[in-house]
Design an enzyme around this catalytic site. Structure first.
Site, short mmCIF file in Angstrom:
data_model
loop_
_atom_site.label_atom_id
_atom_site.label_comp_id
_atom_site.label_asym_id
_atom_site.label_seq_id
_atom_site.Cartn_x
_atom_site.Cartn_y
_atom_site.Cartn_z
N GLY A 236 0.80 -1.22 0.00
CA GLY A 236 0.00 0.00 0.00
C GLY A 236 0.83 1.25 0.00
O GLY A 236 0.29 2.36 -0.12
N SER B 116 2.22 2.77 2.36
CA SER B 116 1.98 3.68 3.49
C SER B 116 3.28 4.07 4.18
O SER B 116 3.38 5.15 4.75
CB SER B 116 1.01 3.04 4.49
OG SER B 116 1.49 1.77 4.91
N PHE C 275 -5.36 0.79 14.04
CA PHE C 275 -4.12 1.03 13.30
C PHE C 275 -4.43 1.91 12.10
O PHE C 275 -5.25 1.59 11.26
CB PHE C 275 -3.53 -0.29 12.83
CG PHE C 275 -2.36 -0.12 11.88
CD1 PHE C 275 -1.09 0.12 12.39
CD2 PHE C 275 -2.52 -0.17 10.52
CE1 PHE C 275 -0.02 0.31 11.53
CE2 PHE C 275 -1.46 0.00 9.65
CZ PHE C 275 -0.20 0.25 10.16
N ALA D 216 2.63 -8.56 6.54
CA ALA D 216 4.06 -8.73 6.30
C ALA D 216 4.76 -7.39 6.21
O ALA D 216 5.90 -7.23 6.68
CB ALA D 216 4.28 -9.52 5.01
N ASP E 269 1.94 -1.47 16.22
CA ASP E 269 0.74 -1.92 16.95
C ASP E 269 0.63 -3.43 16.98
O ASP E 269 0.17 -4.01 17.97
CB ASP E 269 -0.51 -1.35 16.28
CG ASP E 269 -0.60 0.15 16.38
OD1 ASP E 269 0.22 0.75 17.08
OD2 ASP E 269 -1.50 0.74 15.75
N GLU F 237 -3.80 34.97 7.03
CA GLU F 237 -4.02 36.42 7.10
C GLU F 237 -2.75 37.16 6.73
O GLU F 237 -2.80 38.18 6.05
CB GLU F 237 -4.47 36.80 8.51
CG GLU F 237 -4.80 38.29 8.64
CD GLU F 237 -5.32 38.66 10.01
OE1 GLU F 237 -5.39 39.87 10.30
OE2 GLU F 237 -5.65 37.75 10.80
N ARG G 286 -4.88 41.72 22.44
CA ARG G 286 -6.17 41.07 22.69
C ARG G 286 -6.07 40.12 23.88
O ARG G 286 -7.00 40.00 24.67
CB ARG G 286 -6.65 40.31 21.45
CG ARG G 286 -7.98 39.60 21.67
CD ARG G 286 -8.52 38.98 20.39
NE ARG G 286 -9.11 39.96 19.49
CZ ARG G 286 -10.38 40.33 19.51
NH1 ARG G 286 -11.20 39.85 20.43
NH2 ARG G 286 -10.83 41.20 18.64
N GLU H 120 -14.94 33.13 15.91
CA GLU H 120 -13.94 32.90 16.95
C GLU H 120 -14.49 32.66 18.35
O GLU H 120 -13.93 31.84 19.09
CB GLU H 120 -12.99 34.11 17.00
CG GLU H 120 -12.17 34.31 15.74
CD GLU H 120 -11.39 35.61 15.78
OE1 GLU H 120 -10.16 35.55 15.99
OE2 GLU H 120 -12.02 36.68 15.62
#
Length: 1472
Positions: A390, A392, A474, A486, A497, A935, A1013, A1403
């Site tokens: 895969g 990963s 996992f 594997a 894990d 910003e 602030r 916010e």
């Protein structure tokens, strides 16, 4: 294309062929693709397929999720079609051979959406939209896999959606997840035709439902209380109000009574609050369905037959219309779902011939074997070839560790390695003594197999349950779908894990190589060091043998994992324990295996030897075992990975849990259930109060985000989705790898050449004067000049023909450094006196005359402390991106940037290119999240690209990788406060003195304004007569910190609630009583001398939510629970907030402009200075304009935010977007309405705009208007302590209260939020659905800030948390299990003088996430009392599982404490 020469034995078997597969049902033959491409690279290279996003590049966010359609090869389901959600950013392109790839575009579009896409849009499951396609595809895979074509049923439950991990690989930073889950769950229970399995046994037939119009109501206490929406009414509809109770006269509006939040308590109030109409008044003009006039006939003013001369050219509609509200319940209409309309599996693929192939270039080759023999051949010839399943792990090594693998072998299509020796095929399960897994079997398949077989085997299958449990948590589902057992074993991660389970159970590995044939490897000696094993280089693992205990053997195997987040997180410690007991209860065999305690998976062999022969059910055995483990795992304070005390404590705690579980499982005695039950969550539910008494024709309606449907279908375009420009180049920043160093040499030559960069820009490319920038103080260089002051500081930028080439070139630049001392933490800055100039002070009462000593003399009790709160990464899903398009003729620059701040972008691009601002058009259509992080910090990338674009005269594009973004763009400011507070003996506050420090990083950015602030919110909601607050801005060698949702306010209010808690605990006064005694009253002054006026609703909010949620009885119940439970604790906290709205002391930013243009066909073009980042500003502003102009919503269009339409726009920040831009739009609309008034008199007040515009044009009336608004009243001056002349700092305060209830696992520090209730005063909501989404999203972001998100640095100044693998934001499983939100009603807001009497909402709710931390504090305090801990608790933020566990003070913690020795430093650095 030249290809690497391969060994003849390889080319004799493997053929160079095009990759053959299908994409959204279309056949693809791909010849000679780039071997470094992932599936995502290919998909995004295709025209019209930009819906699949790059969010992180490591499979941690799910934005790149696509579905792979393939044939099942298992014996049970052979030949059936499977749908696998995968991470396209990791998945190897070669892996799609013989399969069908489905992207979000393949299942629907905005003209014909998939019902799931439609439901997600209409139920507000998308805000910024960047994560949405990935979430849609994860759900799509789940739905497709659940359908059984034989029985035509869907086997799906709410549990499948929420509790089985199908969404654990997807992140969302905006919504708070709740509306996504509701959309998914209602799709299952409402939308799927056929039979739907609601539970494991019950099936409801919905085939004959009477309509497709579904009512949606969030689940509350009664989870089935939804209406079917059937015309004429549903049996579950609530009683309708009488006509008398809902009809209002034209001069009145609805108001809730002050003493009740009940929807039925209505009273008439004067319309003077604001000109608000009821829905019934304006039904002649609909919300959508505008018709636009035909082209003008200039000589025709009236039709001979009296009909309208403008006619109809086209009719519009909005993608997701608003629901009708029936008795407070939104009624939605959805297209019905039909399985017949889904993409089929291409029939040709059923006959696809799997053959070995290869492709590549001169440096990289991919091989695809389809048999084990072919794989062994490759490994025999090329032992160092990289095996990939895969990907990963491999893609992480390639993308972030800069490793290169010349030969890669895709192994997941080898059928022989994907089989299970299934014991279910045996007649007698009692005879089965092992389970054999094929090496390449996916983790998802193993998880499902173990779940099924462990139930059948009972106690004998405990090892399989242990494997299932570890695999469930996992990574994410997308990775589990393709990763193999594997691969996990061979990777040899020290925090694996699964490897501890395999080691503990005595698993056996079958391996094979070309030279030695088949052979075996014992797990007990497989791991030899950090990521090294005994597997020979030329060999491969073929099978994993899992032994099962013999029938009659008493054996128990359990596995455990502790991480910062339950789902999809790297472990801190993993463990697996197996014990065999003799007939008399003695330990005959035991294995204690751990991950996270050494450089490799390790067995506690010394402890094992000492325990064999001892009686298990003996407190002496337990005590001895814990002592043995403490001795065996004697970690150093600075052990790699950090958290030494926590890890050692966990190692002991997990065994402690295992010991009790064995006693329980084997029925050896009675055990405390809290000890053997881990924290698990239930299916979430929640409610919103959808009754809006202030709803008007358009304003107040729950119109879905105007781009929501396009975001769900992948059609919504972000900066990096824009089509390629002619001759465009790709940029990549060259960044400092040091925290502080001299630049001895920068050699660009290795980066320039074929296949690398075409050129570069650096400090020599612009003048010294133009090289500095900053939002307030211009103190930061675009390009480092002789010295670098932070890791991630740009040294230059290279550009190339492709993004991959540019990134490779950036890595090739050779830089020689001379390291200099670095300052990282606030404490170090204070010691070194390393500050930026600031000097702002707040004084109130005695402090004004410098007589604080007299104030302290009056205090009967004084408390002092130091409070720290760490920073927070924005983790917007779309990283910073920009595209610069130069115009050589006019020397202009079109700057597309993912920015909140078009004006600042325009100004600094103007500066670095040397052209006036009117030759720079800064534009943004939408951002994939921002939260303040775009910003100012977005300016840097745009300017670097602009310098390169000017140099080459070619367009330049760049989108930062996630690690680059996190290193360069800063985060929320870490803050430390050293405070002293005095009060009377009964808790009345008298005096506060505080020195507050923020960690600015290496430049000022907006750190001074953040500190401003912060200082002004250190009171939160409490009156303190005498106040002296000093703000300090620390200069350090971290990245430059910046704006983040709340802008210092959340940190400050956390400090407030910390000292309030210290007082309550010190005086033994209930914290709620202390808060109540000190709440502001109308007329009192804040520390910045602003009067609390009639808009003060916190006391009312507190009393209402306290009563509505049964807070007092719940508190008593929790106190009783804690008195009866030692190992499981609960807590509850009720926290208020008061958040000031305006750009505070940056007075000039409190202005906005708007442009409204009415075309002759009646269509309206709206521009304003606000930017869209998911907060729904474009939607709200269209609603405002539509309401003012009396037109449908779809008459109005906002294409983007651009400096060529709105000059000098303030940044979209400070929760002021609606306030500022809405009033500017109203000003423009007022002008147009005045001009159109004569025509409305002639044609009628509700005449369509096409009629009015047609007539007005012919009368030469100006149909364009520029609106402007500046915020009145405000204008605070620092240092002015005269209450008569001082002006307010804030225009008003948005207020709210949250109550959160939690449960804590004392053994591990894990917790879950059982329930959260929020009540907000946001005035009259312009769009309640959007505002609810903002509140829920802000709260969950705050929950992350205060409990989970921890930024860490290495000792050398490098940022350690640079992506979703190391930095964890809340996921689907972290939100409150019950999540209720409502708005304050029944008060007057007419005095606000804000647009539609609304309040900013983005916010203010974020701080309420601290209610979870303070509820956790209550639970920890109870545990400390049980353990006899008397000293005051200091619980800084974030309250991670580590901090919580280490605060408990029990005997296990004492055993696990690692003492810091002289000269030792921690592995990580926290900079607050």
């Amino acid at each position: 294309m030249a290809t690497m020469e391969l060994h003849p034995s390889i080319t004799a078997v493997f053929k160079k062929k095009p990759l053959e597969f299908y994409l959204n049902g279309t056949r693809i033959e791909l010849s000679d693709p780039n071997p470094q491409w992932t599936l995502l690279d290919f998909i995004r290279s295709q025209h019209g397929l930009k819906g699949t996003k790059l969010g992180c590049g490591e499979g941690g966010c799910g934005a790149c999720t696509v579905v792979i359609q393939t044939l099942d090869t298992s014996q049970e389901r052979k030949g059936r079609v499977r749908h696998l959600a995968v991470n396209a950013c990791l998945f190897p392109l070669v892996g799609v051979v013989g399969k069908n790839v489905i992207t979000v575009e393949g299942i629907g579009n905005s003209e014909n959406p998939h019902p799931l896409q439609e439901r997600m849009a209409k139920l507000h499951g998308s805000q910024c939209g960047f994560c949405t396609p990935g979430i849609v595809m994860s759900l799509y895979a789940l739905i497709r896999n659940s359908y059984d074509p034989a029985t035509k049923t869907f086997r799906l439950t709410e549990s499948d959606v929420e509790l089985e991990g199908h969404l654990d690989g997807n992140l969302c930073r905006c919504t708070g997840y709740k509306p996504i889950l509701q959309a998914a769950k209602t799709f299952i229970t409402e939308d799927l035709k056929g039979k739907i399995a609601i539970s494991g046994e019950t099936v409801h037939d919905l085939q004959d439902r009477e309509c497709s119009e579904i009512s949606y109501m969030s689940e509350g206490a009664v989870k089935t209380s939804f209406s079917c929406g059937r015309p004429g009414g549903c049996c579950r509809d609530p009683p309708k109000m009488t006509k008398e109770s809902t009809s209002l006269s034209p001069d009145s509006s609805v108001k809730r009574s002050r003493d009740s939040s009940d929807t039925g308590s209505l009273e008439h109030v004067s319309v003077s609050e604001s000109a608000i109409s009821t829905p019934e008044e304006d039904e002649t003009v609909s919300v959508s369905g505008t018709t636009f006039g035909k082209p003008m006939k200039s000589n025709e003013k009236e039709s001979p037959d009296g009909s309208q001369v403008e006619g109809t050219k086209v009719k519009a509609g909005i993608d997701a219309p608003p629901p009708k509200i029936d008795s407070g319940i939104p009624q939605y209409s959805f297209a019905p779902y039909s399985t017949n309309t889904e993409l089929i599996f291409p029939p040709a693929l059923r006959k696809f011939e799997n053959i070995p192939l290869y492709y590549g270039n001169s440096t990289h080759i991919w091989l695809r074997p389809v048999t084990l023999e072919q794989l062994l051949l490759v490994k025999g010839v090329y032992p160092s070839a990289k095996l990939v399943g895969g990907a990963s792990e491999v893609q992480i090594e390639v993308r972030f560790k800069n490793l290169s693998f010349p030969i890669s072998v895709y192994v997941s299509d080898i059928e022989a390695l994907r089989q299970i020796d299934d014991p279910n095929n045996y007649e007698d399960l009692d005879t089965v003594n092992e389970v054999i897994f094929g090496a390449n079997l996916s983790l998802t398949d193993i998880e499902a197999f173990c779940k099924d077989l462990s139930r059948k085997l009972g106690q004998r299958g405990s090892v399989l349950e242990a494997i299932r449990k570890q695999l469930r948590y996992f990574a994410g589902r997308q990775i589990r779908n393709v990763a193999s057992l594997a691969g996990n074993i061979a990777t040899a991660s020290p925090v694996s894990d699964i490897n501890p389970v395999l080691l503990a159970c005595g698993a056996f590995l079958a391996a094979e190589s070309k030279t030695r044939g088949p052979f075996g490897l014992e797990m007990s000696d497989f791991f030899t060091g950090y990521r090294t094993t005994t597997l020979p280089a030329d060999a491969v693992i073929t099978h994993i043998h899992i032994p099962l205990p013999e029938l009659g053997v008493t054996e128990v195997t359990k596995a455990y994992k502790q991480s910062k987040r339950k789902d999809d997180d790297i472990a801190i410690v993993t463990a697996a324990f197996r014990v065999q007991l003799s007939w008399d209860g003695l330990i005959s065999n035991i294995s204690l295996a751990y991950g996270g305690m050494a450089p490799r998976t390790i067995e506690a062999k010394s402890t094992k030897r000492k325990l064999v022969g001892k009686k298990w059910h003996s407190s002496t055995t337990l005590d001895s075992a814990m002592a043995y483990l403490a001795h065996e795992f004697d970690l150093n304070f600075g052990a790699p990975g950090g958290m030494a005390t926590y890890r050692k404590t966990l190692a002991i705690s997990l065994f402690f849990r295992f010991w009790h579980e064995v006693i329980s499982d084997l029925k050896l005695g009675e055990v405390n259930q809290d000890l053997i039950t881990e924290i698990h969550r239930s299916i979430s539910s929640g409610s919103r109060d959808d009754n809006n008494p202030h709803e008007q024709r358009v304003v107040g309606k729950q119109i879905p985000h105007l781009s929501a449907l396009k975001q769900n279908t992948g059609e919504a375009q972000y900066v990096d989705d824009m089509p390629p420009q002619d001759r465009e180049l790709f940029g990549a920043m060259v960044l400092s790898s040091r925290a502080h160093a001299k630049l001895v040499e920068v050699d660009w030559s290795p980066a320039i050449g074929p296949g690398l960069a075409l050129g570069y820009v650096d400090k020599h490319s612009i003048s010294k004067e133009a090289n500095f920038w900053g939002s307030i103080v211009k103190d930061e260089p675009f390009f480092a000049d002789g010295e670098v002051f932070s890791q991630g500081q740009p040294i230059g930028l290279v550009y190339a023909e492709t993004a991959l080439q540019a990134q490779a070139a950036a890595r090739a630049v050779r830089i020689v450094y001379e390291d200099l001392p670095a300052i990282l933490t606030i404490d170090e800055a204070i010691e070194a006196k390393s500050f930026f100039k600031h000097g702002k002070i707040l004084k109130k009462g005695a402090a004004i005359e410098d007589k604080m000593d007299k104030a302290w003399e009056k205090c009967e009790r004084v408390f002092e402390g130091t409070t720290r709160i760490g920073g927070q990464e924005h983790f917007y899903l779309e990283t910073n991106a920009a595209l610069i398009i130069p115009n050589l003729e006019d020397k202009t620059f079109e700057v597309w940037s993912s920015t909140q701040n078009t004006m600042e972008t325009q100004e600094f691009v103007s500066q670095v290119t040397g052209v006036p601002s009117h030759r720079v058009n800064a534009r943004v259509k939408r951002m994939g999240g921002a939260f303040g992080g775009k910003e100012s910090r977005s300016v840097q990338l745009a300017c670097l690209l602009a310098v390169a674009a000017k140099k080459e005269g070619r367009p330049m594009r760049c989108m930062l990788n996630r690690d680059e973004d996190m290193m360069t763009t800063g985060q929320r400011h870490p803050i430390q406060a050293r405070w002293k507070v005095g009060c009377t003996s009964d808790g009345k506050l008298l005096a506060l003195e505080a020195d507050v420090y923020d960690n600015a990083g290496f430049s000022q950015d907006m750190s001074g304004a953040v500190m401003d602030r912060c200082c002004t919110h250190l009171d939160n909601c409490y009156e303190i007569p005498n106040v002296l607050i000093r703000g300090h801005v620390c200069k350090t060698n971290t990245h430059s910190n910046t704006a983040f949702r709340g802008f210092g306010g959340p940190q400050s209010m956390f400090i407030t609630e910390t000292y309030m808690t210290a007082i309550a605990e010190g005086l033994k006064i209930p914290i709620d009583e202390l808060r109540h005694r000190n709440l502001y009253k109308e007329g009192q002054l804040t520390p910045f001398l602003q009067k609390i006026d009639q808009d003060w609703h916190v006391p009312l909010l507190l009393s209402q939510i306290r009563e509505e949620t049964n807070y007092d009885s719940r508190l008593a119940t929790i106190q009783k629970f804690n008195s009866q439970h030692k190992w499981r604790k609960r807590g509850i906290s009720m926290i208020p907030t008061k958040f000031g709205l305006s750009f505070a002391t940056a007075l000039h930013l409190n202005q906005a402009g708007a442009s409204v243009m009415i075309y002759a066909d009646g269509s309206i073009l709206l521009h304003h200075g606000g930017t869209e980042m998911g907060q729904g500003l474009y939607t709200k502003m269209v609603q405002v304009a539509a309401q003012e102009l009396n037109v449908p919503v779809d008459a109005i269009f906002t294409p983007d935010s651009t400096t060529y339409q709105i000059a000098n726009a303030s940044p979209t920040a400070a929760s002021s977007g609606s306030d500022l831009n809405g009033m500017a739009i109203k000003d423009a609309c007022d002008q147009l309405n005045a001009r159109l008034a004569p025509f409305r008199e002639k044609f009628g007040k509700d005449a369509p705009m096409k009629t009015l515009a047609h007539a007005a044009y012919l009368e030469r009336v100006n149909l364009s208007a520029n609106g402007f608004w500046k915020m009145p009243r405000i204008g605070y001056t620092w240092g002015n302590y005269n209450t008569e002349t001082q002006k307010p700092m804030y225009y008003y305060f948005t207020q709210g209260v949250a109550i959160s209830e939690i449960e804590l696992d004392v053994l591990t520090g894990s917790h879950t939020v059982l329930r959260t209730d929020i009540k907000m005063d946001i005035g009259r909501s312009i769009n309640p659905a959007i505002d609810y989404g903002q509140i829920e999203g802000a709260f969950v972001q705050g929950l992350g800030l205060f409990t989970m998100e921890e930024s860490l640095w290495m000792q050398d100044g490098r940022l350690a948390t640079t992506g979703p693998g190391t930095y964890k934001i809340p996921g689907f499983s972290d939100i409150p299990q019950e999540f209720n939100v409502s708005f304050l009603q029944g008060v007057e807001w007419g005095h606000l003088r804000s647009i539609q009497s609304s309040k900013g909402v983005g916010e203010p709710p974020l701080f309420l996430g601290a209610s979870v931390l303070f509820a956790l504090r209550m639970a920890v305090m109870s545990a400390r009392e049980d353990n006899g801990v008397r000293e005051p608790l200091v619980l800084d933020s974030p309250a991670t599982p580590e901090r919580l566990r280490l605060a408990i003070g029990d005997e296990i913690l004492k055993r696990g404490t690692v003492v810091q020795k002289a000269g030792e430093k921690g592995f990580f650095v926290s900079v607050a």
